[in-house]
Motif scaffolding. Structure first.
Motif, PDB file in Angstrom:
ATOM      1  N   GLU A 182      23.768 -25.149  94.491  1.00  0.00           N
ATOM      2  CA  GLU A 182      25.008 -24.512  94.200  1.00  0.00           C
ATOM      3  C   GLU A 182      24.908 -23.422  93.221  1.00  0.00           C
ATOM      4  OE1 GLU A 182      28.615 -26.802  92.450  1.00  0.00           O
ATOM      5  OE2 GLU A 182      27.899 -27.663  94.140  1.00  0.00           O
ATOM      6  N   LEU A 183      23.932 -23.505  92.411  1.00  0.00           N
ATOM      7  CA  LEU A 183      23.777 -22.444  91.245  1.00  0.00           C
ATOM      8  C   LEU A 183      23.200 -21.173  92.121  1.00  0.00           C
ATOM      9  CD1 LEU A 183      23.691 -21.268  88.478  1.00  0.00           C
ATOM     10  CD2 LEU A 183      21.569 -22.555  87.912  1.00  0.00           C
ATOM     11  N   ARG A 184      22.401 -21.501  93.017  1.00  0.00           N
ATOM     12  CA  ARG A 184      21.717 -20.202  93.468  1.00  0.00           C
ATOM     13  C   ARG A 184      22.883 -19.453  94.391  1.00  0.00           C
ATOM     14  NH1 ARG A 184      17.279 -20.947  98.751  1.00  0.00           N
ATOM     15  NH2 ARG A 184      16.951 -18.692  98.927  1.00  0.00           N
ATOM     16  N   PRO A 187      25.499 -12.959  94.277  1.00  0.00           N
ATOM     17  CA  PRO A 187      25.814 -11.582  93.971  1.00  0.00           C
ATOM     18  C   PRO A 187      25.050 -10.715  92.817  1.00  0.00           C
ATOM     19  CG  PRO A 187      27.578 -12.859  94.032  1.00  0.00           C
ATOM     20  CD  PRO A 187      26.467 -13.930  93.918  1.00  0.00           C
ATOM     21  N   SER A 188      24.143 -11.514  91.886  1.00  0.00           N
ATOM     22  CA  SER A 188      23.685 -11.095  90.939  1.00  0.00           C
ATOM     23  C   SER A 188      22.177 -11.038  90.608  1.00  0.00           C
ATOM     24  CB  SER A 188      24.264 -11.459  89.499  1.00  0.00           C
ATOM     25  OG  SER A 188      25.667 -11.451  89.538  1.00  0.00           O
ATOM     26  N   VAL A 189      21.724 -12.161  91.540  1.00  0.00           N
ATOM     27  CA  VAL A 189      20.184 -12.416  91.515  1.00  0.00           C
ATOM     28  C   VAL A 189      19.774 -12.702  92.866  1.00  0.00           C
ATOM     29  CG1 VAL A 189      18.571 -14.376  90.498  1.00  0.00           C
ATOM     30  CG2 VAL A 189      20.826 -13.874  89.218  1.00  0.00           C
ATOM     31  N   ASP A 190      18.717 -11.853  92.922  1.00  0.00           N
ATOM     32  CA  ASP A 190      18.012 -11.805  94.191  1.00  0.00           C
ATOM     33  C   ASP A 190      17.158 -13.096  94.465  1.00  0.00           C
ATOM     34  OD1 ASP A 190      16.670 -11.352  96.593  1.00  0.00           O
ATOM     35  OD2 ASP A 190      15.561  -9.397  95.896  1.00  0.00           O
ATOM     36  N   CYS A 191      17.728 -14.027  95.379  1.00  0.00           N
ATOM     37  CA  CYS A 191      16.886 -15.455  95.361  1.00  0.00           C
ATOM     38  C   CYS A 191      16.307 -15.296  96.767  1.00  0.00           C
ATOM     39  CB  CYS A 191      17.946 -16.353  95.135  1.00  0.00           C
ATOM     40  SG  CYS A 191      18.015 -16.917  93.269  1.00  0.00           S
ATOM     41  N   THR A 192      16.190 -14.023  97.280  1.00  0.00           N
ATOM     42  CA  THR A 192      15.399 -14.020  98.867  1.00  0.00           C
ATOM     43  C   THR A 192      14.103 -14.995  98.703  1.00  0.00           C
ATOM     44  OG1 THR A 192      16.337 -11.817  98.995  1.00  0.00           O
ATOM     45  CG2 THR A 192      14.378 -12.720 100.346  1.00  0.00           C
ATOM     46  N   ARG A 193      13.276 -14.678  97.414  1.00  0.00           N
ATOM     47  CA  ARG A 193      12.273 -15.680  97.269  1.00  0.00           C
ATOM     48  C   ARG A 193      12.599 -16.710  96.233  1.00  0.00           C
ATOM     49  NH1 ARG A 193       7.346 -14.060  99.860  1.00  0.00           N
ATOM     50  NH2 ARG A 193       6.200 -14.512  97.910  1.00  0.00           N
ATOM     51  N   VAL A 201      20.793  -7.819  86.161  1.00  0.00           N
ATOM     52  CA  VAL A 201      21.356  -9.088  86.507  1.00  0.00           C
ATOM     53  C   VAL A 201      22.093  -9.573  85.453  1.00  0.00           C
ATOM     54  CG1 VAL A 201      20.108 -11.337  86.657  1.00  0.00           C
ATOM     55  CG2 VAL A 201      19.063  -9.521  87.639  1.00  0.00           C
ATOM     56  N   ARG A 202      21.747  -9.313  84.216  1.00  0.00           N
ATOM     57  CA  ARG A 202      22.631 -10.039  83.076  1.00  0.00           C
ATOM     58  C   ARG A 202      24.133  -9.530  83.379  1.00  0.00           C
ATOM     59  NH1 ARG A 202      17.964  -9.093  79.812  1.00  0.00           N
ATOM     60  NH2 ARG A 202      18.895  -7.366  78.788  1.00  0.00           N
ATOM     61  N   PHE A 203      24.475  -8.030  83.679  1.00  0.00           N
ATOM     62  CA  PHE A 203      25.536  -7.600  83.633  1.00  0.00           C
ATOM     63  C   PHE A 203      26.177  -8.186  84.674  1.00  0.00           C
ATOM     64  CE2 PHE A 203      28.486  -4.408  85.689  1.00  0.00           C
ATOM     65  CZ  PHE A 203      29.365  -4.053  84.484  1.00  0.00           C
ATOM     66  N   GLY A 204      25.736  -8.418  86.003  1.00  0.00           N
ATOM     67  CA  GLY A 204      26.417  -9.115  86.969  1.00  0.00           C
ATOM     68  C   GLY A 204      26.752 -10.628  86.719  1.00  0.00           C
ATOM     69  N   LEU A 205      25.793 -11.056  85.923  1.00  0.00           N
ATOM     70  CA  LEU A 205      26.142 -12.696  85.590  1.00  0.00           C
ATOM     71  C   LEU A 205      27.479 -12.517  84.593  1.00  0.00           C
ATOM     72  CD1 LEU A 205      22.476 -14.106  85.328  1.00  0.00           C
ATOM     73  CD2 LEU A 205      24.375 -14.846  87.048  1.00  0.00           C
ATOM     74  N   TYR A 206      27.451 -11.695  83.595  1.00  0.00           N
ATOM     75  CA  TYR A 206      28.644 -11.588  82.826  1.00  0.00           C
ATOM     76  C   TYR A 206      30.149 -11.534  83.510  1.00  0.00           C
ATOM     77  CZ  TYR A 206      24.986 -10.334  79.132  1.00  0.00           C
ATOM     78  OH  TYR A 206      24.295 -10.285  78.319  1.00  0.00           O
ATOM     79  N   GLN A 207      29.918 -10.803  84.660  1.00  0.00           N
ATOM     80  CA  GLN A 207      31.148 -10.709  85.598  1.00  0.00           C
ATOM     81  C   GLN A 207      31.456 -12.132  86.260  1.00  0.00           C
ATOM     82  OE1 GLN A 207      32.413  -7.674  85.148  1.00  0.00           O
ATOM     83  NE2 GLN A 207      30.541  -7.362  84.227  1.00  0.00           N
ATOM     84  N   GLN A 208      30.314 -12.938  86.281  1.00  0.00           N
ATOM     85  CA  GLN A 208      30.472 -14.165  87.046  1.00  0.00           C
ATOM     86  C   GLN A 208      30.698 -15.390  85.705  1.00  0.00           C
ATOM     87  OE1 GLN A 208      26.992 -13.492  89.369  1.00  0.00           O
ATOM     88  NE2 GLN A 208      27.973 -14.820  90.496  1.00  0.00           N
TER      89      GLN A 208
END
Length: 169
Positions: A9-11, A16-22, A120-127
């Motif tokens: 669920e966290l993934r 939108p902020s963290v590339d979890c392709t790998r 990444v951190r900037f995107g996470l602040y938005q979340q």
């Protein structure tokens, strides 16, 4: 603040902020750190209050690691913040700054993401994730969120001293 019921669920939440392709939850892979990326949580994650842990990014191998971010579900946020505070203050002790390779811990209600990538951190602040800042005497500039952490001497903020955005988020 951000919340998730599982690592899966966290993934999805941070997609939108963290590339979890790998993506990996393999304990040996999750334990990786490199010359460029150092996780906040080291050793046994359970000792830090972390109940689930995953790694997003390319862990390396024949090439250097790229874009490493750790995703954590947290059963004991106070324990996580207490251990992270001790690690952060040990890092600050030498020259008053965090190592460039040191990931920053961004927390939600029951989750955390460790990243040393300002974008990444900037995107996470938005979340609605907030950075655990335990630098002595730290205060966020006007326009940024500033909340009490679960541990004395730390605050939660969306102000990123490494990459400030004018006017906050």
């Amino acid at each position: 603040m951000a919340r998730a019921g599982s690592v899966a669920e966290l993934r999805k939440l941070v997609a939108p902020s963290v590339d979890c392709t790998r993506f990996s939850t393999d304990p040996d892979t999750v334990a990786i750190e490199s010359i460029d990326y150092t996780p906040v949580v080291e050793g046994n994650a359970l000792d830090w209050g972390v109940t689930g842990r995953a790694l997003c990014g390319e862990p390396g191998g024949e090439q250097r690691a790229h874009h490493l971010n750790w995703l954590d579900t947290v059963g004991d946020m106070k324990k996580l913040q207490t251990r992270a505070k001790a690690a952060q203050q040990a890092d600050l002790k030498d020259d008053g700054t965090l190592r460039r390779t040191a990931s920053r811990l961004l927390v939600g209600e029951n989750v955390a993401v460790e990243s040393n990538d300002p974008a990444v951190r900037f995107g996470l602040y938005q979340q609605q994730f907030l950075y655990l800042n335990c630098a002595p005497g730290f205060s966020a500039p006007t326009g940024y969120r500033l909340e009490r952490a679960r541990v004395e001497g730390c605050v939660l903020t969306n102000y990123d001293p490494d990459n400030p955005v004018v006017g906050g988020n």
